[in-house]
Structure formats: structure tokens, C-alpha cells
Design a protein around this motif. Structure first.
Motif, PDB file in Angstrom:
ATOM      1  N   LEU A  48      21.945  38.987 -16.307  1.00  0.00           N
ATOM      2  CA  LEU A  48      22.830  37.843 -16.460  1.00  0.00           C
ATOM      3  C   LEU A  48      23.118  37.183 -15.104  1.00  0.00           C
ATOM      4  O   LEU A  48      23.028  35.962 -14.955  1.00  0.00           O
ATOM      5  N   GLY A  49      23.460  38.014 -14.106  1.00  0.00           N
ATOM      6  CA  GLY A  49      23.744  37.463 -12.783  1.00  0.00           C
ATOM      7  C   GLY A  49      22.541  36.765 -12.181  1.00  0.00           C
ATOM      8  O   GLY A  49      22.660  35.659 -11.620  1.00  0.00           O
ATOM      9  N   LEU A  50      21.365  37.388 -12.293  1.00  0.00           N
ATOM     10  CA  LEU A  50      20.159  36.772 -11.745  1.00  0.00           C
ATOM     11  C   LEU A  50      19.826  35.470 -12.466  1.00  0.00           C
ATOM     12  O   LEU A  50      19.446  34.472 -11.832  1.00  0.00           O
ATOM     13  N   THR A  51      19.991  35.473 -13.783  1.00  0.00           N
ATOM     14  CA  THR A  51      19.680  34.262 -14.543  1.00  0.00           C
ATOM     15  C   THR A  51      20.606  33.118 -14.165  1.00  0.00           C
ATOM     16  O   THR A  51      20.165  31.978 -13.932  1.00  0.00           O
ATOM     17  N   LEU A  52      21.906  33.403 -14.103  1.00  0.00           N
ATOM     18  CA  LEU A  52      22.855  32.355 -13.742  1.00  0.00           C
ATOM     19  C   LEU A  52      22.630  31.874 -12.311  1.00  0.00           C
ATOM     20  O   LEU A  52      22.750  30.682 -12.018  1.00  0.00           O
ATOM     21  N   ALA A  53      22.292  32.808 -11.404  1.00  0.00           N
ATOM     22  CA  ALA A  53      22.014  32.408 -10.018  1.00  0.00           C
ATOM     23  C   ALA A  53      20.771  31.530  -9.953  1.00  0.00           C
ATOM     24  O   ALA A  53      20.741  30.519  -9.226  1.00  0.00           O
ATOM     25  N   LEU A 106      26.057  52.310 -20.960  1.00  0.00           N
ATOM     26  CA  LEU A 106      25.849  52.038 -19.540  1.00  0.00           C
ATOM     27  C   LEU A 106      24.398  51.668 -19.250  1.00  0.00           C
ATOM     28  O   LEU A 106      24.107  50.799 -18.427  1.00  0.00           O
ATOM     29  N   GLY A 107      23.478  52.338 -19.936  1.00  0.00           N
ATOM     30  CA  GLY A 107      22.067  52.078 -19.699  1.00  0.00           C
ATOM     31  C   GLY A 107      21.627  50.695 -20.129  1.00  0.00           C
ATOM     32  O   GLY A 107      20.670  50.146 -19.583  1.00  0.00           O
ATOM     33  N   THR A 108      22.309  50.115 -21.113  1.00  0.00           N
ATOM     34  CA  THR A 108      21.974  48.753 -21.533  1.00  0.00           C
ATOM     35  C   THR A 108      22.878  47.710 -20.892  1.00  0.00           C
ATOM     36  O   THR A 108      22.458  46.569 -20.664  1.00  0.00           O
ATOM     37  N   LEU A 109      24.135  48.105 -20.584  1.00  0.00           N
ATOM     38  CA  LEU A 109      25.068  47.139 -20.018  1.00  0.00           C
ATOM     39  C   LEU A 109      24.691  46.750 -18.590  1.00  0.00           C
ATOM     40  O   LEU A 109      24.635  45.557 -18.256  1.00  0.00           O
ATOM     41  N   MET A 110      24.421  47.729 -17.740  1.00  0.00           N
ATOM     42  CA  MET A 110      24.142  47.433 -16.346  1.00  0.00           C
ATOM     43  C   MET A 110      22.900  46.559 -16.165  1.00  0.00           C
ATOM     44  O   MET A 110      22.949  45.545 -15.457  1.00  0.00           O
ATOM     45  N   PRO A 111      21.740  46.887 -16.769  1.00  0.00           N
ATOM     46  CA  PRO A 111      20.582  45.987 -16.614  1.00  0.00           C
ATOM     47  C   PRO A 111      20.848  44.584 -17.133  1.00  0.00           C
ATOM     48  O   PRO A 111      20.400  43.599 -16.531  1.00  0.00           O
ATOM     49  N   ASN A 112      21.588  44.488 -18.251  1.00  0.00           N
ATOM     50  CA  ASN A 112      21.868  43.156 -18.786  1.00  0.00           C
ATOM     51  C   ASN A 112      22.834  42.380 -17.907  1.00  0.00           C
ATOM     52  O   ASN A 112      22.734  41.156 -17.798  1.00  0.00           O
ATOM     53  N   LEU A 113      23.793  43.082 -17.280  1.00  0.00           N
ATOM     54  CA  LEU A 113      24.673  42.390 -16.331  1.00  0.00           C
ATOM     55  C   LEU A 113      23.884  41.887 -15.131  1.00  0.00           C
ATOM     56  O   LEU A 113      24.098  40.761 -14.652  1.00  0.00           O
ATOM     57  N   VAL A 114      22.978  42.711 -14.621  1.00  0.00           N
ATOM     58  CA  VAL A 114      22.125  42.267 -13.511  1.00  0.00           C
ATOM     59  C   VAL A 114      21.271  41.085 -13.934  1.00  0.00           C
ATOM     60  O   VAL A 114      21.116  40.097 -13.209  1.00  0.00           O
ATOM     61  N   ARG A 137      27.368  23.770 -16.594  1.00  0.00           N
ATOM     62  CA  ARG A 137      28.086  24.182 -17.812  1.00  0.00           C
ATOM     63  C   ARG A 137      27.180  24.091 -19.041  1.00  0.00           C
ATOM     64  O   ARG A 137      27.204  24.962 -19.911  1.00  0.00           O
ATOM     65  N   LEU A 138      26.385  23.027 -19.122  1.00  0.00           N
ATOM     66  CA  LEU A 138      25.496  22.872 -20.268  1.00  0.00           C
ATOM     67  C   LEU A 138      24.418  23.950 -20.318  1.00  0.00           C
ATOM     68  O   LEU A 138      23.929  24.298 -21.392  1.00  0.00           O
ATOM     69  N   LEU A 139      24.046  24.479 -19.169  1.00  0.00           N
ATOM     70  CA  LEU A 139      23.012  25.518 -19.129  1.00  0.00           C
ATOM     71  C   LEU A 139      23.603  26.921 -19.162  1.00  0.00           C
ATOM     72  O   LEU A 139      23.050  27.821 -19.800  1.00  0.00           O
ATOM     73  N   TRP A 140      24.722  27.105 -18.460  1.00  0.00           N
ATOM     74  CA  TRP A 140      25.286  28.447 -18.340  1.00  0.00           C
ATOM     75  C   TRP A 140      25.796  28.986 -19.670  1.00  0.00           C
ATOM     76  O   TRP A 140      25.524  30.131 -20.028  1.00  0.00           O
ATOM     77  N   TRP A 141      26.531  28.183 -20.420  1.00  0.00           N
ATOM     78  CA  TRP A 141      27.148  28.714 -21.633  1.00  0.00           C
ATOM     79  C   TRP A 141      26.110  29.119 -22.674  1.00  0.00           C
ATOM     80  O   TRP A 141      26.224  30.221 -23.257  1.00  0.00           O
ATOM     81  N   PRO A 142      25.097  28.293 -22.983  1.00  0.00           N
ATOM     82  CA  PRO A 142      24.073  28.783 -23.925  1.00  0.00           C
ATOM     83  C   PRO A 142      23.350  30.025 -23.409  1.00  0.00           C
ATOM     84  O   PRO A 142      23.084  30.956 -24.190  1.00  0.00           O
ATOM     85  N   LEU A 143      23.027  30.047 -22.115  1.00  0.00           N
ATOM     86  CA  LEU A 143      22.377  31.235 -21.562  1.00  0.00           C
ATOM     87  C   LEU A 143      23.283  32.455 -21.654  1.00  0.00           C
ATOM     88  O   LEU A 143      22.826  33.563 -21.950  1.00  0.00           O
TER      89      LEU A 143
END
Length: 465
Positions: A179-184, A169-177, A17-23
Motif C-alpha cells: 500500500l505504501g509503495l503504491t501510494l508513493a 501479520l503475514g498478510t497485513l505487513m506485506p500489504n501495508l508495504v 485523491r481521485l487515484l488514492w481512494w480507489p487504490l
């Protein structure tokens, strides 16, 4: 009012939680910045294209004014706009040319409402509503051959809106990916960092209650070493206290056993010279002394064998057959005095355990069986190895037995079932249960046969070479 304690929070969850929310906040802000930047670039490019249209019209205006002054200038400009319209079939173009006095040179006079009236001589962009459409308007001042004019070009925004969606879409999709990779990656990193603590917790949880040895510190991270060092100091203190307790119990057993045996001997000597009446009283005293010695021995044995004693007991390979043979000589005389037929059917049954604890277990089972068997009854102790490789021990008698609803309670300390033989302390089966637990054995109470009786069976885990 709810007084239930709050559920403990996981350290792993707290770190996440301490890492995920700031990220998450940083990545959302980064995505918003990327979207805004890309949108501004797209808008600038579209405005530049609209400006080039205005420049093209202004250039056409100069050509028509110099070379074809007698022609219909508005018609020429209208044709130019129609040609440009064919190039881009998605959006609609509107063009208007005004002279320096606001007169219409070309275009629909109603479009004059799109013109921004100001004193600036630089191109100006505005967003307006025209003909039920959102339009982007450029007002382009131009010093033409006809004099200063204002070229006004309006374009509907369908292509701009479509490009806005593409930018989103061009900025949302890469940022979602991302985001997922960073959180993982954060989750994997926290999980990897917590593994030494998990291994430490597992190592402590797998220890038996009597294992008070020091935990290894060499392979632990620096952050865990103070905690493990404190645990080792605590276990060292507990181990020292347990050893002192065991030393006291051993000395107490010796100190109590010796005077009781001396008193019993003196009473027996006095009985030889006493009158018949005195002998009956002395026999009662002797019985009381025997029960006191037995109860004292049982309480000391229970204190030493119970898990809360926290004593590291050295276990060795022990054969139950040897223990039964040793106890046969001890309990044969008491059985004969009680008129009990005591039998042993022993086969080799090796176990990993403590010899003195198993002696106490067998002794209490045989003693209980002799006490509760009727005169002329039979008590049998047997042992062997089951098909699974584990040793078993059975002691059975033909006494009144224990009702099924009482078989769990008789394993409690100082509890005696209704109808039990008088003179007991209620500790025998409690000692049997504690010793069984220390050896990882299962204990079961049942009936000897249809006529009653008690059958006590213990099954020990197989030996591992």
C-alpha cells in the motif's frame, strides 16, 4: 454568516485523491481476500491434521479389536491419545469412541455432549465449548471390527489462534508495504506529470509586467498546448491594445504640446504691445499655460511609465551621468530665474533602462527641488556607483522638506503634502516612483541635514555582463 470564499483546491491534490481512494479500497479488499484465503488454508491444514488423529485412533481401534480383544480396549486408546498429546504440547486432545447404539467404548462419557447427532456417514467438523476451552471437534464414523463406531476427537484452539495471528501479520505487513509503495508511486507519478504545469506557472510568474511575448508551446504536453495557445492569443490582443494606447499617447503628447506652445508664443507677442496692466494679466495667462503644459506632460509620462500600461519597453545600457549633463542645460535657466544655485556632481553610473523614462525621473526631481527651495537656496543632483556595483542617483535641496509621516503619501498620485509650494499637480514624485519600479530601483526620501531639506535617493540594481 461566513462569506469568505473557499480556498482553491490544488489540481495535484485532486488527482491524488481521485487515484488514492480507489487504490486504497482495492488494496484493502485485496488484503482482506489474502487474509481470508490464507486463514482458510491454515484451517484446512489444521482440520486435516485433526482428521488424521481420528483416523489413527480408528486404525488403533481395529488393531486392538483383532489382536488384543481380551485387553482393555479403552486403556489402549487412552494411551494412544496420551502419546499424541505429548507430540503437541500446546493444545489438549479429547477422544471418545461410541458404538452404533451410542454406548461409550473409550473416553469420558461426559464428552458425549460434543457429538453431533445426524444421519450422515461422512466426517463432520464443529466448533464447541468444552471444559472452559474453545475446541474444534471432528465426528468420524468408522466401520470397525467391533461394528460401526463414531470416533470423536476434540482439540483446543490455542495453536489455531496463534496461527491465525501469524496469518494476520503475514498478510497485513506485506500489504501495508505494498500500500505504501503504491501510494508513493502514484504520488511520484502525479508529481512528474504535473511538472510541466509547474514549469509553465513558474515561467509566467517570473515574467515582468511588461513582458507580453508568446509562451513557447513546442516542449509542452498536448494537454497544456490549448491553454498556452489561448494565453498567447490573449497576450497578443493585450500587446496590440497597449501598442495602440502608446501610439495614442505619443500623438496626444505631440498634439497637445504644439498648440500650447503656439498659444504661449502668441501671448508673449501680445505682451510686447500690451499696457502694463495687460502685461500682468498676460503673465498670469502665461504661467497658467506653462502649468497646463507641465501637467499635461506629466500625465502623459505617468500613463506611459506606469506598469498598468503593459507596454514592452526596450531597455538599453544608459549612463546617468549623460542624462544629468543633458538635463543641466534644460534646468539651468529656470533655476537662475528662481534664484537657485543648481549644481551637478556626476560620475559615470551605468544602468539598464529606458532613456526617456529616466529623463522624466530626473526632470521631475530637479523641478520639484527648484520649486520648493527658497530664493538663494541650493539644489544638487549627483550620481555614481556604490560598492556593490549598482548605480545611485541623489537630488537634494535645502527647502522645507517633507515630514516623515507624509513621505509615503507624497508618492501617491495627485497628493500634495501640507505646506507644499502652490502650482504643483501632485504627479512628480508619483512618476518618480513608477519609473523606479519599472527599473527595479529602490526609492528613499530623507532629510538633507539637521536644518531640513529633502534628499531623494535611488539605488539601481547592478549591471550583469
Amino acid at each position: 454568516m461566513n462569506l469568505r470564499p473557499a480556498s482553491p483546491r490544488s489540481l495535484r491534490g485532486r488527482l491524488l485523491r481521485l487515484l488514492w481512494w480507489p487504490l486504497l479500497v482495492v488494496l484493502v479488499l485485496s488484503a482482506a481476500y489474502d487474509y481470508r484465503s490464507a486463514l482458510n488454508r491454515a484451517r484446512d491444514n489444521q482440520d486435516l491434521a485433526l482428521r488424521r488423529v481420528a483416523i489413527a485412533l480408528a486404525t488403533r481401534l481395529d488393531v486392538d479389536a483383532d489382536d488384543a480383544r481380551d485387553d482393555d480396549l479403552g486403556l489402549h486408546l487412552s494411551r494412544t491419545v496420551q502419546a499424541m498429546q505429548r507430540v503437541d504440547g500446546q493444545d489438549r486432545l479429547y477422544a471418545l469412541v461410541l458404538d452404533e447404539h451410542g454406548g461409550v467404548i473409550s473416553g469420558d462419557p461426559a464428552q458425549a455432549a460434543l457429538v453431533e447427532r445426524d444421519e450422515r456417514d461422512q466426517p463432520r467438523y464443529t466448533d464447541r465449548r468444552w471444559d472452559h476451552h474453545d475446541v474444534r471437534v471432528i465426528s468420524f464414523p468408522h466401520p470397525s471390527a467391533l461394528g460401526p463406531v463414531m470416533v470423536v476427537v476434540a482439540e483446543t484452539t490455542e495453536r489455531r489462534q496463534a496461527q491465525t495471528r501469524q496469518v494476520l501479520l503475514g498478510t497485513l505487513m506485506p500489504n501495508l508495504v505494498l500500500l505504501g509503495l503504491t501510494l508513493a508511486l502514484v504520488w511520484l507519478g502525479v508529481d512528474a506529470a504535473m511538472r510541466p504545469l509547474d514549469r509553465l506557472s513558474e515561467a509566467v510568474g517570473q515574467r515582468s509586467p511588461d513582458d507580453l511575448g508568446a509562451l513557447p508551446e513546442a516542449t509542452l504536453p498536448a494537454e497544456l498546448r490549448p491553454l498556452v495557445a489561448a494565453l498567447n492569443r490573449l497576450m497578443s490582443h493585450v500587446r496590440a491594445a497597449a501598442q495602440a494606447q502608446q501610439a495614442f499617447l505619443s500623438q496626444a503628447a505631440h498634439q497637445l504640446r504644439t498648440p500650447l506652445a503656439g498659444v504661449q508664443t502668441q501671448v508673449e507677442l501680445i505682451g510686447k504691445e500690451a499696457t502694463p496692466e495687460q502685461r500682468s494679466r498676460l503673465a498670469a495667462v502665461t504661467g497658467a499655460l506653462q502649468r497646463m503644459a507641465r501637467s499635461t506632460q506629466q500625465m502623459l509620462a505617468l500613463a506611459r511609465s506606469a506598469p498598468e500600461a503593459a507596454v514592452p519597453e526596450a531597455f538599453h545600457r544608459v549612463d546617468l551621468r549623460d542624462l544629468l549633463e543633458d538635463d543641466a542645460s534644460i534646468w539651468l535657466d529656470p533655476a537662475l530665474q528662481a534664484g537657485i544655485d543648481l549644481g551637478f556632481d556626476a560620475a559615470s553610473a551605468p544602468v539598464q533602462g529606458s532613456a526617456w523614462m529616466l529623463h522624466e525621473l530626473i526632470g521631475n526631481l530637479v523641478h520639484n527641488a527648484i520649486r520648493h527651495a527658497p530664493a538663494g537656496g541650493r539644489v544638487t543632483a549627483s550620481c555614481g556607483v556604490a560598492q556593490g556595483g549598482g548605480a545611485w542617483l541623489v537630488v537634494e535641496d535645502d527647502g522645507p522638506g517633507i515630514p516623515a509621516e507624509e513621505r509615503e503619501r507624497v508618492l501617491e498620485r495627485f497628493y500634495q503634502a501640507p505646506g507644499a509650494a502652490r502650482g504643483g499637480s501632485g504627479l512628480g514624485l508619483a512618476i518618480v516612483r513608477e519609473v523606479a519600479l519599472r527599473h527595479g530601483a529602490t526609492l528613499a526620501l530623507g532629510e538633507t541635514g539637521p536644518a531640513g531639506g529633502l534628499r531623494v535617493r535611488l539605488e539601481f540594481p547592478p549591471l550583469h555582463d
